[in-house]
Design an enzyme around this catalytic site. Sequence first.
Site, mmCIF file in Angstrom:
data_model
loop_
_atom_site.group_PDB
_atom_site.id
_atom_site.type_symbol
_atom_site.label_atom_id
_atom_site.label_comp_id
_atom_site.label_asym_id
_atom_site.label_seq_id
_atom_site.Cartn_x
_atom_site.Cartn_y
_atom_site.Cartn_z
ATOM 1 C CB CYS A 97 -0.932 -0.003 1.214
ATOM 2 S SG CYS A 97 -0.047 0.205 2.776
ATOM 3 C CB CYS A 166 13.531 -9.651 12.166
ATOM 4 S SG CYS A 166 14.408 -10.800 11.118
HETATM 5 FE FE FE Z 1 0.628 -1.868 3.659
#
Ligand code: FE
Length: 177
Positions: A97, A166
């Site tokens: 996104c 991580c």
């Molecule tokens: Fe996203």
Amino acid sequence: MKTVSKCSLLILSAVIIISCTKPNATEKPFAFKNDSLKSEIKNSSSEEFEVMKSDEEWKANLTPEQYKVTRESCTETPYDNEFYNNFESGTYLCVGCNQELYSSDTKYKSGTGWPSFYAPIDKDNIKTKEDNSYGMIREEVLCSKCGAHLGHVFNDGPQPTGLRYCMNSAALKFKKK
Ligand code: FE
């Protein structure tokens, strides 16, 4: 007798040292490429997020690797990924996104083979939740906007936070400064 006591003391000391040592930085979520493990995969797609797409739409918008990591919570192979060794200045965005997730200013060499950061750009841009898969108790990190699985966060990172985010390179895009 004296020798036996010394030996016992040495063994006891070794046990205490091993028990008190924090988890080794190499104990990381392991990578797999075996679809038979899919039953253990936790899919976050049932939750509500600002950006919602069908599996077909995600598949159309992501590479197979990006889809497996972000939508099926897979872990990519360490060292054989795009950003673990990238130390250029810039911003890491969500591959799903484009939300800004991490700055290169907080990236560090963790030695794990995955891109590691000690803090997100903004706490509101990520979401964490307990992940009990594979017999481990870990804290999963998701994009707060689209629910993409990004990786896990551990408490063996450097200061000032002491955290190690991580991440999977496949969940990220890099915008060079
Ligand atoms: Fe996203």
